[in-house]
Enzyme design. Sequence first.
Site, PDB file in Angstrom:
ATOM      1  N   HIS A  42     -12.721   0.476  -7.920  1.00  0.00           N
ATOM      2  CA  HIS A  42     -13.967   1.235  -8.099  1.00  0.00           C
ATOM      3  C   HIS A  42     -13.779   2.727  -7.825  1.00  0.00           C
ATOM      4  CE1 HIS A  42     -14.762   0.276  -3.629  1.00  0.00           C
ATOM      5  NE2 HIS A  42     -14.559   1.572  -3.690  1.00  0.00           N
ATOM      6  N   ASP A  86       0.854  -1.191   0.000  1.00  0.00           N
ATOM      7  CA  ASP A  86       0.000   0.000   0.000  1.00  0.00           C
ATOM      8  C   ASP A  86       0.889   1.239   0.000  1.00  0.00           C
ATOM      9  OD1 ASP A  86      -2.248   1.742   0.208  1.00  0.00           O
ATOM     10  OD2 ASP A  86      -3.332   0.204   1.320  1.00  0.00           O
TER      11      ASP A  86
END
Length: 408
Positions: A305, A264
């Site tokens: 998304h 991340d």
Amino acid sequence: MELANIELIRLRLEEVSVFINQYLATNSDTARVQALEETTKLTRLFEKPSDVILKMFLSPTQLMAVKVSHDLGLFSTITQSATALDTEQLSSDTGADQLLIERVMRVLISINFVEKDEDGKFHANSLSKEMARGASAGVIDSLFLDIAPIIYQTPDFLRHTGYQNPTDPLNAPIQYAHKTALPKAQWLEKNPDIQKRFHRYVEGVRANRMYWVEWFPVQERVITGASKREEDVLIVDIGGGTGRDISAFQKRFPHTPGKLILADLPSVIRNIRRPSPGIIPVEYNLLDAQPILGSRIYYLKFVLHEFPDDTCIAALSNIASAMKPGYSKLLIEEFVLPDEGASALLCMLDMALLVFNPGMIRTRTQWTTLLSRVGLELSAIHSADYNDDGLVIIEAELNANAARETHL
């Protein structure tokens, strides 16, 4: 009521009965969702169109009543009470004016957020109890305080931009409404209260969902065929935050050989206070070249998304370039819209992504097209059987042409 409408009601009632009977017979979540959708359509036939429109545009007053009740702690008070409470008791407990309590409670009763007995006293139901939980309360705060103001200004933004679908992360409804030139992530960092509420919103959306390892066929699709060497990488969890999902895998399959990588952004990785033993944190931006080559699984949950197609293509291309032909798999856990007949909830989530990112919930066809543009082939879509709300895992591999080019 017109004769044609009466006939339509009869037809819809028969359809609803079929789905209700299916649900009662199977206890299937798919049948439950279908029965709910058809029942909603049936009730709409009894309403006057003008009333539907008026109620829709007055519906923010219902949100206001729920938010005020949450702020006053009414849901917790009612849920924790051993006896039903009247407005005088609720006023005394909260310090709010009794007449205000009466008016707010009237709204809550009308939308079934509390129950009222014959003595005029209130007691909790399933919605009251859900609102008393921290997860759902976090959803309310973020949506009401931070996302709703953007929604209200989105029509004006779209008018100014010629009604183009938002794709620029620096020029979207969120920037227009909050008068900022920053992308969402940086704007959240500069507004810690909003960021905290947003994180609670994300946790609330995830709260009632099983971890992927509890419903996805991990043994069949991940472990079988994977390398048995400890030095090889088994899973790279891209955008995995604090590592909840990869930790769930480790807990459920503790003796599976292979490295587990949590990748991340640096700001996320550096804030992980106690990395789980056996999970390797790596600082990584998904728009950079993927440094972990040949992993069995590259896993993304609720990541893509948030981005328009061009950004997704860049991220997926980086992953595809790192995949080993005939071995590596890409698993994408996302909500997916059906090509036809999408539920109201998924449509609303899609609109929320439009205003806050800009991103989108994609259809199966859109995912197939997106993956093919980077040389990936959709091999399967796995649905979460416990909750038929559109949550799936998309499984993809390098297609034959891409695999040949990678091998060369």
